[in-house]
Design a protein around this motif. Structure first.
Motif, short mmCIF file in Angstrom:
data_model
loop_
_atom_site.label_atom_id
_atom_site.label_comp_id
_atom_site.label_asym_id
_atom_site.label_seq_id
_atom_site.Cartn_x
_atom_site.Cartn_y
_atom_site.Cartn_z
N MET A 1 5.53 5.98 -12.91
CA MET A 1 5.52 4.58 -13.32
C MET A 1 4.09 4.04 -13.24
N HIS A 2 3.62 3.49 -14.36
CA HIS A 2 2.28 2.90 -14.41
C HIS A 2 2.45 1.44 -14.81
N LEU A 3 2.07 0.51 -13.92
CA LEU A 3 2.25 -0.92 -14.12
C LEU A 3 0.90 -1.59 -14.33
N ALA B 1 4.46 3.01 -7.47
CA ALA B 1 3.95 3.03 -8.84
C ALA B 1 2.43 3.02 -8.79
N VAL C 1 -0.83 1.24 -10.17
CA VAL C 1 -1.07 -0.11 -10.65
C VAL C 1 -2.49 -0.24 -11.15
N THR D 1 8.49 -2.62 -11.00
CA THR D 1 8.37 -1.16 -11.04
C THR D 1 9.72 -0.48 -11.18
#
Length: 408
Positions: A1-3, A21, A23, A296
């Motif tokens: 997960m890339h936020l 995640a 960030v 996320t």
């Protein structure tokens, strides 16, 4: 997960630690650097075209799974980036992020919320026409904006020119006229995940009253009966459903009138004025952290917490005067058990200061905690009075004016 997180003041940036995640934090020039994001990029994200350009560059090298932002000024960039990159956004969806208050009024009415008469006015003649139809009093405000900037109560026909001039001077575009409601003003702090809305807390407001209705302080939890709290919270949830809000925190301002609750405004972000901190002190719920976890896709459960109460007061000049030197030994907490923090933001000594006409006139804030809302409110009043006595000796009134009656 890339936020991708657009805009974060220090407390929000610090909540990035330990997120499940990666960030990337997009900050404005001059913002403090945070050690917690994997990457930090600097861009004036209020320029949405530039924010999208930079986000697209980063996305091409390392794609984002979602974009989030929890500050008022970051929301337009969040919407533009989400649409441009084709990724989900929090708050979302993007169609629920509009700042057109008149359009929001139409959605609320269509969704079953209490109708508030309103009109976007291009000139004083249109405002006069609305006044003839709706009657007085009315409230004039920017059709988009925040922080009570440009809000003016129009109570007498002879005040029309002054009301128009005050609101137009805010420089935020078109003007919106609304019927003025009377009652007690609250806000509902809501957490939304996939269209499920949870009213986490109801905040009670103190304002300056007419004509500008600037918020002078808040207390959590609000002093309401169980039935009143349910009615206020239910209207806030209905409002969010009406505008299509599905994900992310929101701060819904509601007036409790003699005829029931009516929505004043919807803010699809964390509550400002450090309301998020009052909620955490009173309930243990960290809405900043929960909002980031929700963005996320991670599950989170509120930690157990003994119910308490928290109140905030904003420091203002008692009259038009000049800023004093900040005392080095100012400590109202010595006589006020429960004082959490006092922060002053005084301009240079000798700079003209005045009572609040907008949130920009604030000179600082203080927060107190106690076992009950009455006790927290009283402690905050005492601490504020002692602070003003030190800052403005022989100028301070016997007690700070307060009002919980406001407008729509």
């Amino acid at each position: 997960m890339h936020l991708l997180l657009v805009g974060a003041w220090p407390e929000l940036a610090n909540c990035l630690m330990g997120l499940p995640a990666r960030v990337t934090l997009m900050q404005s020039p001059g913002a403090s650097h945070s050690p917690w994001p994997e990457r930090q990029t600097t861009v004036d994200y209020t320029d949405t075209a530039e924010a999208l350009r930079r986000a697209a560059e980063l996305h091409a090298a390392d794609p984002f799974d979602a974009v989030a932002g929890f500050r008022e000024l970051s929301l337009p960039a969040v919407a533009v980036i989400a649409e441009g990159l084709g990724v989900p956004c929090v708050p979302g969806p993007t169609v629920s992020l509009g700042h057109d208050k008149a359009a929001v009024r139409d959605l609320l009415a269509a969704g079953g919320c209490r109708t508030v008469r309103h009109r976007v006015c291009a000139d004083p003649e249109e405002l006069a026409g609305f006044v003839r139809e709706a009657g007085l009093p009315v409230v004039v405000k920017p059709a988009s904006g925040a922080g009570s900037a440009g809000v003016h109560a129009l109570k007498e026909p002879g005040d029309l020119a002054a009301a128009w001039a005050h609101t137009a001077a805010a420089g935020q575009g078109a003007l919106l006229a609304e019927e003025m409601l009377s009652g007690r003003e609250f806000s509902v702090e809501v957490r939304s995940v996939a269209g499920v809305h949870e009213a986490v807390a109801v905040t009670e407001k103190h304002t300056t009253g007419a004509p500008h209705f600037v918020e002078m302080g808040h207390v959590v939890p609000a002093r309401l009966t169980a039935a009143e709290r349910a009615a206020v919270a239910d209207e806030a949830v209905l409002a969010l459903t009406s505008v299509g809000h599905l994900d992310g925190p929101s701060h819904v301002e509601v007036m409790l009138t003699a005829d029931g609750p009516a929505v004043i405004e919807i803010n699809r972000r964390l509550g400002g004025d450090r309301i998020w901190e009052l909620v955490q002190l009173a309930t243990g719920r960290d809405l900043m952290r929960e909002s980031l976890l929700d963005a996320t896709g991670a599950a989170s459960a509120p930690a157990p917490h003994a119910a308490r109460a928290a109140a905030i007061r904003f420091v203002q000049a008692p009259r038009e005067t000049t800023a004093p030197e900040a005392p080095t030994d100012l400590d109202p907490g010595a006589e006020t058990p429960g004082l959490v923090r006092l922060r002053l933001s005084l301009p240079a000594p000798g700079t003209p200061v005045r009572p609040m006409r907008s949130s920009h006139d604030r000179l600082g804030y203080l927060i107190c905690v106690a076992d009950t809302p009455d006790e927290a409110d009283a402690a905050a009043d005492r601490a504020l009075a002692r602070t003003l006595e030190r800052l403005f000796p022989e100028q301070t009134p016997t007690g700070p004016p307060r009002s919980n009656r406001s407008h729509a």
